[in-house]
Motif scaffolding. Structure first.
Motif, PDB file in Angstrom:
ATOM      1  N   ALA A   1     -68.297 -49.625  10.901  1.00  0.00           N
ATOM      2  CA  ALA A   1     -67.356 -50.436  11.623  1.00  0.00           C
ATOM      3  C   ALA A   1     -68.072 -51.289  12.833  1.00  0.00           C
ATOM      4  O   ALA A   1     -68.969 -50.658  13.478  1.00  0.00           O
ATOM      5  N   LEU A   2     -67.557 -52.515  13.058  1.00  0.00           N
ATOM      6  CA  LEU A   2     -68.077 -53.203  14.267  1.00  0.00           C
ATOM      7  C   LEU A   2     -67.122 -52.953  15.344  1.00  0.00           C
ATOM      8  O   LEU A   2     -67.491 -52.348  16.391  1.00  0.00           O
ATOM      9  N   ILE A   3     -65.913 -53.473  15.270  1.00  0.00           N
ATOM     10  CA  ILE A   3     -64.833 -53.363  16.024  1.00  0.00           C
ATOM     11  C   ILE A   3     -63.588 -52.974  15.294  1.00  0.00           C
ATOM     12  O   ILE A   3     -63.105 -53.666  14.410  1.00  0.00           O
ATOM     13  N   HIS A   4     -63.119 -51.833  15.603  1.00  0.00           N
ATOM     14  CA  HIS A   4     -61.850 -51.135  14.906  1.00  0.00           C
ATOM     15  C   HIS A   4     -60.857 -50.302  15.640  1.00  0.00           C
ATOM     16  O   HIS A   4     -61.420 -49.341  15.899  1.00  0.00           O
ATOM     17  N   HIS A   5     -59.801 -50.743  15.764  1.00  0.00           N
ATOM     18  CA  HIS A   5     -58.864 -50.023  16.819  1.00  0.00           C
ATOM     19  C   HIS A   5     -57.677 -49.356  15.940  1.00  0.00           C
ATOM     20  O   HIS A   5     -57.059 -49.883  15.107  1.00  0.00           O
ATOM     21  N   PHE A   6     -57.583 -48.042  16.101  1.00  0.00           N
ATOM     22  CA  PHE A   6     -56.447 -47.356  15.556  1.00  0.00           C
ATOM     23  C   PHE A   6     -55.627 -46.837  16.583  1.00  0.00           C
ATOM     24  O   PHE A   6     -55.838 -46.970  18.090  1.00  0.00           O
ATOM     25  N   HIS A   7     -54.519 -46.491  16.226  1.00  0.00           N
ATOM     26  CA  HIS A   7     -53.312 -46.167  17.385  1.00  0.00           C
ATOM     27  C   HIS A   7     -52.447 -45.182  17.116  1.00  0.00           C
ATOM     28  O   HIS A   7     -52.164 -44.918  15.762  1.00  0.00           O
ATOM     29  N   LYS A   8     -52.465 -44.203  17.850  1.00  0.00           N
ATOM     30  CA  LYS A   8     -51.584 -42.930  17.394  1.00  0.00           C
ATOM     31  C   LYS A   8     -50.012 -43.578  17.566  1.00  0.00           C
ATOM     32  O   LYS A   8     -49.796 -44.363  18.173  1.00  0.00           O
ATOM     33  N   ARG A   9     -49.231 -43.069  16.639  1.00  0.00           N
ATOM     34  CA  ARG A   9     -47.666 -43.430  16.738  1.00  0.00           C
ATOM     35  C   ARG A   9     -47.277 -43.405  18.043  1.00  0.00           C
ATOM     36  O   ARG A   9     -46.826 -42.265  18.678  1.00  0.00           O
ATOM     37  N   GLY A  10     -46.619 -44.689  18.612  1.00  0.00           N
ATOM     38  CA  GLY A  10     -45.955 -44.606  19.751  1.00  0.00           C
ATOM     39  C   GLY A  10     -46.751 -44.486  21.085  1.00  0.00           C
ATOM     40  O   GLY A  10     -46.324 -44.683  22.300  1.00  0.00           O
ATOM     41  N   LYS A  11     -48.302 -44.200  20.732  1.00  0.00           N
ATOM     42  CA  LYS A  11     -49.169 -43.971  21.942  1.00  0.00           C
ATOM     43  C   LYS A  11     -49.433 -45.195  22.614  1.00  0.00           C
ATOM     44  O   LYS A  11     -49.553 -45.316  23.926  1.00  0.00           O
ATOM     45  N   HIS A  12     -49.971 -46.220  22.020  1.00  0.00           N
ATOM     46  CA  HIS A  12     -50.294 -47.435  22.705  1.00  0.00           C
ATOM     47  C   HIS A  12     -49.579 -48.611  22.432  1.00  0.00           C
ATOM     48  O   HIS A  12     -49.518 -49.696  22.936  1.00  0.00           O
ATOM     49  N   THR A  13     -49.001 -48.578  21.037  1.00  0.00           N
ATOM     50  CA  THR A  13     -48.154 -49.861  21.025  1.00  0.00           C
ATOM     51  C   THR A  13     -46.671 -49.332  20.397  1.00  0.00           C
ATOM     52  O   THR A  13     -46.263 -48.112  20.061  1.00  0.00           O
ATOM     53  N   THR A  14     -45.835 -50.338  20.058  1.00  0.00           N
ATOM     54  CA  THR A  14     -44.543 -50.039  19.518  1.00  0.00           C
ATOM     55  C   THR A  14     -44.408 -50.419  18.076  1.00  0.00           C
ATOM     56  O   THR A  14     -43.387 -50.087  17.244  1.00  0.00           O
ATOM     57  N   SER A  15     -45.349 -51.117  17.507  1.00  0.00           N
ATOM     58  CA  SER A  15     -45.129 -51.529  16.284  1.00  0.00           C
ATOM     59  C   SER A  15     -46.006 -50.603  15.299  1.00  0.00           C
ATOM     60  O   SER A  15     -46.878 -49.737  15.741  1.00  0.00           O
ATOM     61  N   ASP A  16     -45.868 -50.788  13.883  1.00  0.00           N
ATOM     62  CA  ASP A  16     -46.488 -49.987  13.007  1.00  0.00           C
ATOM     63  C   ASP A  16     -47.923 -50.390  12.545  1.00  0.00           C
ATOM     64  O   ASP A  16     -48.257 -50.946  11.720  1.00  0.00           O
ATOM     65  N   HIS A  17     -48.737 -49.805  13.479  1.00  0.00           N
ATOM     66  CA  HIS A  17     -50.051 -50.093  13.197  1.00  0.00           C
ATOM     67  C   HIS A  17     -50.679 -49.088  12.457  1.00  0.00           C
ATOM     68  O   HIS A  17     -50.009 -48.099  12.061  1.00  0.00           O
TER      69      HIS A  17
ATOM     70  N   GLU B   1     -61.345 -38.448  23.530  1.00  0.00           N
ATOM     71  CA  GLU B   1     -62.219 -39.244  24.055  1.00  0.00           C
ATOM     72  C   GLU B   1     -62.364 -40.712  23.682  1.00  0.00           C
ATOM     73  O   GLU B   1     -62.662 -41.750  24.539  1.00  0.00           O
ATOM     74  N   TYR B   2     -62.068 -40.811  22.361  1.00  0.00           N
ATOM     75  CA  TYR B   2     -62.189 -42.120  21.706  1.00  0.00           C
ATOM     76  C   TYR B   2     -60.707 -42.363  21.491  1.00  0.00           C
ATOM     77  O   TYR B   2     -60.375 -42.232  20.042  1.00  0.00           O
ATOM     78  N   PRO B   3     -59.826 -42.946  21.912  1.00  0.00           N
ATOM     79  CA  PRO B   3     -58.216 -42.943  21.799  1.00  0.00           C
ATOM     80  C   PRO B   3     -58.255 -44.182  20.587  1.00  0.00           C
ATOM     81  O   PRO B   3     -57.257 -44.115  20.051  1.00  0.00           O
ATOM     82  N   TYR B   4     -59.276 -44.932  20.481  1.00  0.00           N
ATOM     83  CA  TYR B   4     -58.850 -46.078  19.414  1.00  0.00           C
ATOM     84  C   TYR B   4     -59.894 -46.014  18.013  1.00  0.00           C
ATOM     85  O   TYR B   4     -59.903 -46.849  17.413  1.00  0.00           O
ATOM     86  N   TRP B   5     -60.632 -44.609  17.940  1.00  0.00           N
ATOM     87  CA  TRP B   5     -61.389 -44.595  16.919  1.00  0.00           C
ATOM     88  C   TRP B   5     -61.106 -43.259  16.198  1.00  0.00           C
ATOM     89  O   TRP B   5     -61.252 -42.217  17.062  1.00  0.00           O
ATOM     90  N   ALA B   6     -60.788 -43.320  14.879  1.00  0.00           N
ATOM     91  CA  ALA B   6     -60.125 -41.602  14.452  1.00  0.00           C
ATOM     92  C   ALA B   6     -61.462 -40.902  13.982  1.00  0.00           C
ATOM     93  O   ALA B   6     -60.715 -39.866  13.792  1.00  0.00           O
ATOM     94  N   TYR B   7     -62.752 -41.234  13.878  1.00  0.00           N
ATOM     95  CA  TYR B   7     -63.665 -40.444  13.328  1.00  0.00           C
ATOM     96  C   TYR B   7     -64.632 -39.918  14.684  1.00  0.00           C
ATOM     97  O   TYR B   7     -65.209 -40.747  15.400  1.00  0.00           O
ATOM     98  N   ASP B   8     -64.951 -38.636  14.397  1.00  0.00           N
ATOM     99  CA  ASP B   8     -65.476 -38.103  15.538  1.00  0.00           C
ATOM    100  C   ASP B   8     -66.650 -37.394  15.534  1.00  0.00           C
ATOM    101  O   ASP B   8     -67.444 -36.811  16.356  1.00  0.00           O
TER     102      ASP B   8
END
Length: 395
Positions: free
Chosen positions: A282-298, A307-314
């Motif tokens: 991935a170059l730029i790829h943003h994930f979101h926890k439900r309700g954490k950063h946005t209100t829409s269904d991302h 430590e990486y709130p926008y990236w799901a793989y550690d």
């Protein structure tokens, strides 16, 4: 082709999956802008839907969709062409695909790999630079059921892969043993792929094919349910169908193949004089926890490293990234790679020549090459202060 057919060159910068989904998504690209500015053509895979009215597909695994405004920066940061043949392009239904294609077109970005029907999905995106016409095609082998385009049906350009299982020990009964897995592409899809390459070859000087294929251990562990009837063992390797497909594409006339989907870098080989990047991550790829950063269904992933709130793989290798450099000329193609690293704030940083993280990325790629048995040589050099890995065939 330039007037002097014996003296021409064009540089294409190719990236992996791209799906910015922040209020200021443009900031995530800021460290990359000096690198992008050096390319004649910049390519990326748009790994999601940008629409204000998506109609979620019933077979989607996770919803890769964001408001249209969050994809409005692609043209400003430098993308010239984006592919859409991936496992998220139809997450928002036909209307989501239409909105995404319209949004990219409004920014002057050419697209390929999806469309209103199979003919449009397999039509090349042709971009001209320095008088050279470069054609891009894109195909996907890993996607939810129903996402593939057909005659009269919108969707992505797909190569379906049949999966077959065989007892690896036919002379011994061993219940529950992990089977040998055979993966074979559908012949009709290969004919479609070959026809698309032939059409691109007839209209352009250079043909690049992007393939969205494969998986990795973290994705498999996240989505494959527990079972008493099969093993979840998975290795971060390039599968046979990935090798055969990429090599077939080169042998049928492509000048380069760039693959993505793995969420981690894979090996690179020179096959018949042409570069194949088996996994750009991935170059730029943003994930979101439900309700954490946005209100829409991302995209929703429930747990990951805070430590990486926008990236799901550690795991460390999933944060490695980079940009492939493909320089085409009358004498052939030269391939290289600029290592980069995904950062906690959602941005991606190209790595300076003296940055030890660049050594780690290079070591990872060399390890992948060794595991696959590729006869690839990587020469370390510098370009504009960044680490540059020149890729050649050692044999």
């Amino acid at each position: 082709m330039p007037e002097s057919a014996d003296d021409w060159t064009v540089n294409v910068l190719a990236t992996g999956d791209v799906f910015p989904d922040l209020e200021d998504g443009e900031a995530s690209f800021r460290p990359l802008l000096p690198v992008f500015a050096k390319g004649d053509i910049v390519y990326g895979n748009c790994e999601g839907v940008y629409s204000d009215r998506p109609a979620p597909a019933s077979t989607r695994i996770v919803m890769g969709a964001a408001p249209a405004e969050r994809g409005s920066m692609f043209g400003r940061v430098g993308f010239d062409v984006m592919t859409l043949a991936n496992n998220h392009a139809m997450d928002g239904g036909v209307v989501g695909l239409e909105d995404t294609m319209s949004l990219l077109a409004s920014q002057g970005i050419a697209t390929t790999g999806a469309g209103k029907d199979l003919a449009e999905a397999t039509k090349p995106a042709v971009v001209e630079a320095n008088g050279v016409r470069v054609a891009f095609l894109a195909f996907c082998t890993s996607f939810p059921v129903g996402y593939d385009a057909a005659e009269g049906r919108a969707g992505i350009a797909a190569v379906r892969i049949g999966t077959y299982y065989r007892n690896p020990m036919p002379s011994f009964w061993d219940p529950g043993i992990e089977p040998e897995v055979l993966t074979v592409p559908y012949p009709e899809d290969m004919r479609t792929l070959h026809d698309a390459i032939d059409a691109a070859r007839a209209t352009a000087d250079v043909v690049i094919v992007a393939v969205h294929q494969g998986t990795n251990r973290e994705v498999r562990n996240a989505f494959v349910p527990p079972s008493r009837t099969h093993s979840k063992t998975w290795h971060n390797i390039v599968q046979d169908n990935e090798l055969h497909l990429a090599r077939d594409i080169v042998e049928h006339g492509a000048d380069a193949v760039v693959c993505a989907q793995h969420a981690a870098l894979r090996g690179v080989e020179i096959h018949s004089g042409k570069p194949i990047f088996y996994g750009m991550g991935a170059l730029i790829h943003h994930f979101h926890k439900r309700g954490k950063h946005t209100t829409s269904d991302h995209k929703i992933i429930e747990e990951w490293d805070v430590e990486y709130p926008y990236w799901a793989y550690d795991s460390p290798e999933t944060r490695m990234s980079g940009i492939a450099s493909l320089t085409f000329s009358s004498s052939g193609v030269e391939a290289g790679f600029i290592p980069a690293m995904i950062m906690p704030d959602g941005s991606t940083e190209p790595l300076a020549d003296d940055d030890p993280r660049a050594d780690a990325v290079a070591k990872h790629i060399e390890s992948m090459n060794s595991d696959e048995g590729f006869t690839t040589h990587i020469e370390h050099s510098t370009i504009d202060g960044y680490r540059f890995l020149k890729i050649t065939n050692a044999s």
